[in-house]
Motif scaffolding. Sequence first.
Motif, PDB file in Angstrom:
ATOM      1  N   GLY A  14       6.488   5.717  -5.232  1.00 18.20           N
ATOM      2  CA  GLY A  14       6.574   6.011  -6.655  1.00 18.20           C
ATOM      3  C   GLY A  14       6.762   7.480  -6.959  1.00 18.20           C
ATOM      4  O   GLY A  14       7.113   7.853  -8.085  1.00 18.20           O
ATOM      5  N   SER A  15       6.557   8.339  -5.958  1.00 14.14           N
ATOM      6  CA  SER A  15       6.713   9.790  -6.140  1.00 14.14           C
ATOM      7  C   SER A  15       6.785  10.449  -4.768  1.00 14.14           C
ATOM      8  O   SER A  15       6.675   9.773  -3.735  1.00 14.14           O
ATOM      9  N   ASP A  36       4.552   0.844  -4.530  1.00 13.82           N
ATOM     10  CA  ASP A  36       3.560   1.873  -4.821  1.00 13.82           C
ATOM     11  C   ASP A  36       2.321   1.203  -5.396  1.00 13.82           C
ATOM     12  O   ASP A  36       2.404   0.112  -5.980  1.00 13.82           O
ATOM     13  N   LEU A  37       1.189   1.865  -5.258  1.00 17.63           N
ATOM     14  CA  LEU A  37      -0.040   1.371  -5.889  1.00 17.63           C
ATOM     15  C   LEU A  37       0.131   1.322  -7.396  1.00 17.63           C
ATOM     16  O   LEU A  37      -0.367   0.425  -8.072  1.00 17.63           O
ATOM     17  N   ASP A  38       0.861   2.306  -7.921  1.00 17.65           N
ATOM     18  CA  ASP A  38       1.180   2.372  -9.350  1.00 17.65           C
ATOM     19  C   ASP A  38       2.507   1.639  -9.590  1.00 17.65           C
ATOM     20  O   ASP A  38       3.578   2.155  -9.290  1.00 17.65           O
ATOM     21  N   ASP A  40       4.135   0.978 -12.302  1.00 15.29           N
ATOM     22  CA  ASP A  40       5.041   1.622 -13.247  1.00 15.29           C
ATOM     23  C   ASP A  40       5.900   2.681 -12.552  1.00 15.29           C
ATOM     24  O   ASP A  40       7.106   2.789 -12.813  1.00 15.29           O
ATOM     25  N   LYS A  41       5.278   3.457 -11.668  1.00 10.62           N
ATOM     26  CA  LYS A  41       6.030   4.472 -10.937  1.00 10.62           C
ATOM     27  C   LYS A  41       7.048   3.824 -10.001  1.00 10.62           C
ATOM     28  O   LYS A  41       8.182   4.295  -9.863  1.00 10.62           O
ATOM     29  N   ALA A  55       4.386  -3.665  -6.755  1.00 14.04           N
ATOM     30  CA  ALA A  55       3.097  -2.974  -6.742  1.00 14.04           C
ATOM     31  C   ALA A  55       2.278  -3.476  -5.561  1.00 14.04           C
ATOM     32  O   ALA A  55       2.147  -4.682  -5.350  1.00 14.04           O
ATOM     33  N   ASP A  57      -1.252  -2.474  -2.954  1.00 13.94           N
ATOM     34  CA  ASP A  57      -2.366  -1.688  -2.441  1.00 13.94           C
ATOM     35  C   ASP A  57      -2.349  -1.852  -0.929  1.00 13.94           C
ATOM     36  O   ASP A  57      -2.699  -2.914  -0.405  1.00 13.94           O
TER      37      ASP A  57
END
Length: 270
Positions: A14-15, A36-38, A40-41, A55, A57
């Motif tokens: 996500g980043s 990603d855990l996030d 939205d990202k 998404a 974890d």
Amino acid sequence: MKFEGSSVVITGAGSGIGAAIARHAAAKGAKVCVSDLDGDKARAVAQEIGGMAFACDVRKEAQIKALIEAATSTQGEVDIFVSNAGLGQGEPDHAASQTDEHWNLNWQVHVMSHVYASRALLPRMIERKSGHLVTVASAAGLLNQVGDSAYSATKHAAVSFAESLAISHGDEGIGVSVVCPQYVATPLLGLSDEDAVSQPSLLTADDVAAAVVYGVEAGRFLILSHPEVQTYAIHRAKDHDRWVTGMQMLRAKAVDTFGSVQIENFYKLI
């Protein structure tokens, strides 16, 4: 393993480095699953590159299995899995001062996430004699990150597990790479690309991603975006006592310069 036409899954995308690898992989013509855990990202990066988002974890094996199943059903069998998710927090006091919960978090994210992904992917990769597993570790996995013993210990374990994968499955058509960047301008350190402009020791996430794509396509096991890390590792191997003394001096310099061991400032000292 070429990225063009391949199905690629990247965690922690996500980043930072993960997002940069996703962009490079897509530019090479890969089908990319951004995880990603996030969520939205992940969706933002996936929308940007025309990939899919999921998404996840990485501490939970069931979620990694679900990620791989979703990517497989959408993109086909996973060709390249980039296990990139990571964290860094530092220590409140002495080297053993972090909590058990923090040590366990580092172990789950930096080691077991790679085990879970490999456990899910290896049987099918071995059967078709094709696939590439990428572990994004750290220079700390070859050396040490002053001020974060949990990070250093688990990154060493990540490098060791990647070696085991390569040794055990290299003759079965499975490619393995371990990425050991030094200091990178990412949200993990609270830094941006602008911070890297005047600091030769600080690379951008894009620099690292380019090294990863090149290294995977070249079939390299150890991918060093910072070539100087190899020199440091050789010095460490030749005379471990002298290397430890040098690291003690570096720590003392950090305290003298910044008043404490501040991980986000270490790149300014080398």
